[in-house]
Write a protein that holds these residues in place. Structure first.
Motif, mmCIF file in Angstrom:
data_model
loop_
_atom_site.group_PDB
_atom_site.id
_atom_site.type_symbol
_atom_site.label_atom_id
_atom_site.label_comp_id
_atom_site.label_asym_id
_atom_site.label_seq_id
_atom_site.Cartn_x
_atom_site.Cartn_y
_atom_site.Cartn_z
ATOM 1 N N ARG A 31 27.148 21.682 17.576
ATOM 2 C CA ARG A 31 26.863 20.315 17.143
ATOM 3 C C ARG A 31 26.540 20.321 15.660
ATOM 4 N NH1 ARG A 31 21.664 17.433 17.630
ATOM 5 N NH2 ARG A 31 20.882 19.425 18.407
ATOM 6 N N VAL A 32 27.024 19.294 14.956
ATOM 7 C CA VAL A 32 26.686 19.108 13.547
ATOM 8 C C VAL A 32 26.080 17.718 13.394
ATOM 9 C CG1 VAL A 32 27.510 19.025 11.166
ATOM 10 C CG2 VAL A 32 28.599 20.584 12.802
ATOM 11 N N VAL A 33 24.882 17.649 12.852
ATOM 12 C CA VAL A 33 24.229 16.367 12.578
ATOM 13 C C VAL A 33 24.324 16.116 11.085
ATOM 14 C CG1 VAL A 33 22.082 15.055 12.684
ATOM 15 C CG2 VAL A 33 22.668 16.664 14.527
ATOM 16 N N GLN A 34 24.871 14.971 10.722
ATOM 17 C CA GLN A 34 25.137 14.683 9.316
ATOM 18 C C GLN A 34 24.397 13.428 8.873
ATOM 19 O OE1 GLN A 34 29.133 15.015 7.118
ATOM 20 N NE2 GLN A 34 29.161 12.925 7.854
ATOM 21 N N ARG A 35 23.826 13.499 7.678
ATOM 22 C CA ARG A 35 23.190 12.340 7.061
ATOM 23 C C ARG A 35 23.789 12.157 5.671
ATOM 24 N NH1 ARG A 35 18.166 13.897 6.913
ATOM 25 N NH2 ARG A 35 18.085 14.410 4.710
ATOM 26 N N VAL A 36 24.122 10.920 5.328
ATOM 27 C CA VAL A 36 24.712 10.603 4.028
ATOM 28 C C VAL A 36 23.827 9.569 3.349
ATOM 29 C CG1 VAL A 36 26.779 9.846 2.801
ATOM 30 C CG2 VAL A 36 26.996 10.928 5.054
ATOM 31 N N PRO A 72 25.622 7.716 -10.282
ATOM 32 C CA PRO A 72 25.725 7.512 -8.829
ATOM 33 C C PRO A 72 26.445 8.660 -8.129
ATOM 34 C CG PRO A 72 26.280 5.491 -10.002
ATOM 35 C CD PRO A 72 26.192 6.582 -11.034
ATOM 36 N N GLY A 73 25.882 9.077 -7.008
ATOM 37 C CA GLY A 73 26.500 10.142 -6.223
ATOM 38 C C GLY A 73 26.226 9.951 -4.749
ATOM 39 N N LEU A 74 26.865 10.777 -3.937
ATOM 40 C CA LEU A 74 26.629 10.805 -2.502
ATOM 41 C C LEU A 74 26.105 12.179 -2.119
ATOM 42 C CD1 LEU A 74 29.761 9.022 -0.948
ATOM 43 C CD2 LEU A 74 27.422 8.160 -1.026
ATOM 44 N N GLU A 75 25.052 12.196 -1.327
ATOM 45 C CA GLU A 75 24.496 13.444 -0.832
ATOM 46 C C GLU A 75 24.734 13.540 0.667
ATOM 47 O OE1 GLU A 75 20.313 15.276 -1.684
ATOM 48 O OE2 GLU A 75 20.206 14.160 0.211
ATOM 49 N N PHE A 76 25.320 14.666 1.088
ATOM 50 C CA PHE A 76 25.562 14.937 2.502
ATOM 51 C C PHE A 76 24.634 16.068 2.937
ATOM 52 C CE2 PHE A 76 29.293 12.792 1.172
ATOM 53 C CZ PHE A 76 29.909 12.252 2.292
ATOM 54 N N VAL A 77 23.869 15.830 3.976
ATOM 55 C CA VAL A 77 23.068 16.884 4.584
ATOM 56 C C VAL A 77 23.644 17.138 5.967
ATOM 57 C CG1 VAL A 77 20.787 17.622 5.351
ATOM 58 C CG2 VAL A 77 21.012 16.176 3.314
ATOM 59 N N ARG A 78 24.178 18.353 6.176
ATOM 60 C CA ARG A 78 24.757 18.705 7.476
ATOM 61 C C ARG A 78 23.935 19.829 8.095
ATOM 62 N NH1 ARG A 78 29.894 18.268 4.415
ATOM 63 N NH2 ARG A 78 30.821 16.256 4.950
ATOM 64 N N ARG A 79 23.459 19.580 9.301
ATOM 65 C CA ARG A 79 22.659 20.561 10.029
ATOM 66 C C ARG A 79 23.496 21.098 11.190
ATOM 67 N NH1 ARG A 79 19.279 16.194 9.522
ATOM 68 N NH2 ARG A 79 19.046 15.881 11.779
ATOM 69 N N TYR A 80 23.662 22.406 11.229
ATOM 70 C CA TYR A 80 24.525 23.074 12.209
ATOM 71 C C TYR A 80 23.667 23.705 13.313
ATOM 72 C CZ TYR A 80 28.204 22.741 8.639
ATOM 73 O OH TYR A 80 29.114 22.289 7.712
ATOM 74 N N TYR A 81 23.988 23.357 14.562
ATOM 75 C CA TYR A 81 23.253 23.877 15.719
ATOM 76 C C TYR A 81 24.193 24.691 16.606
ATOM 77 C CZ TYR A 81 19.732 20.367 14.453
ATOM 78 O OH TYR A 81 18.799 19.611 13.782
ATOM 79 N N ASP A 82 23.657 25.766 17.187
ATOM 80 C CA ASP A 82 24.476 26.571 18.098
ATOM 81 C C ASP A 82 24.305 26.089 19.537
ATOM 82 O OD1 ASP A 82 22.074 27.602 19.044
ATOM 83 O OD2 ASP A 82 22.245 29.488 17.953
ATOM 84 N N ALA A 83 24.911 26.796 20.478
ATOM 85 C CA ALA A 83 24.914 26.364 21.876
ATOM 86 C C ALA A 83 23.522 26.326 22.479
ATOM 87 C CB ALA A 83 25.815 27.275 22.700
ATOM 88 N N SER A 84 22.591 27.109 21.938
ATOM 89 C CA SER A 84 21.222 27.107 22.455
ATOM 90 C C SER A 84 20.377 25.987 21.854
ATOM 91 C CB SER A 84 20.559 28.455 22.164
ATOM 92 O OG SER A 84 20.284 28.596 20.775
ATOM 93 N N GLY A 85 20.959 25.241 20.912
ATOM 94 C CA GLY A 85 20.219 24.169 20.248
ATOM 95 C C GLY A 85 19.496 24.609 19.004
#
Length: 241
Positions: free
Chosen positions: A179-184, A204-217
């Protein structure tokens, strides 16, 4: 990895427009005609046309048709991400360059942005991504936070590989992204990022924060990337189920 069908169709249409198959001001064939020509559904065809629309090549007018507006794309980098697979495709299309790799201790501010545990030890990989289709122009500046074990496992692969770091981790350790949780969010481009993106600090810019989770959470990677707001397009497709 094979490109999605709509990406292939969009590329073919772009080449035909550039070659003058449909001159500027002329209408493209109708959606049903193009869908039949490529042997795809109208939804797939529409996703291809969306890429041309974002690139500034066409404009779509209900009741009139799709008109060619220009023969070459506008100078923007477009990311169309709707799945982990699309994210991988983006990684392979934008070339990574490593600026630094250094250990960090997560402070309160960084914990708020990343959801990493305050006080935890991480390895910060600072890098840029370049668009090979635009003379290698830098399209993003990023900091990726990894656990020391994962960072050590992929240390020799970072500079030369087009793959996402998460994919390198999977190849080396077997830990796969579930799972990837993304915030922009809109930001003023930080000074360090601005120097590489070729823009003024605070622009002006865009910031992406992507959090990567494995199968165990478990959270095992966080990527914080910054893009110049006037040169980057982020596109999503919402489809009714």
């Amino acid at each position: 990895m094979r490109e999605p069908r709509y990406v292939v169709i969009a590329g073919d249409l772009m080449r035909k427009i550039a070659a003058g198959r449909w001159p500027v001001g002329e209408l493209l064939p109708t959606e049903p005609e193009l869908a039949a020509e490529y042997g795809v559904s109208r939804e797939t065809l529409r996703r291809a046309l969306q890429r041309l629309d974002v690139a500034g090549l066409i404009s779509r007018h209900p009741g009139t048709g799709t008109r060619v507006e220009r023969s070459a794309p506008v100078a923007e980098f477009t990311a169309q991400l709707g799945s982990v697979e699309d994210l991988t495709q983006y990684g392979e299309s934008a070339v990574r360059g490593i600026l630094s790799v250094e250990p960090v201790t997560v402070d309160a501010a960084l914990a708020t942005v990343t959801d990493l545990a305050e006080g935890s030890r991480q390895v910060c990989v600072t890098s840029t991504r370049r668009d090979p289709g635009r003379a290698g122009e830098v399209v993003s500046w990023a900091r990726v936070y990894l656990g020391p074990g994962d960072a050590k496992a992929v240390a020799g692969d970072l500079e030369g590989s087009p793959q996402l770091i998460a994919d390198l981790i999977e190849a080396r350790t077997g830990r796969a992204v579930e799972r990837v949780v993304q915030r922009v969010r809109a930001v003023g481009v930080p000074a360090e990022a601005a120097a590489h993106l070729g823009v003024e600090p605070g622009s002006p810019g865009l910031e992406f924060v992507r959090r990567y989770y494995d199968a165990s959470g478990a959270l095992f990677e966080v990527a914080v990337s910054t893009h110049a707001g006037d040169r980057f397009v982020y596109e999503t497709v919402l489809q009714r189920k």
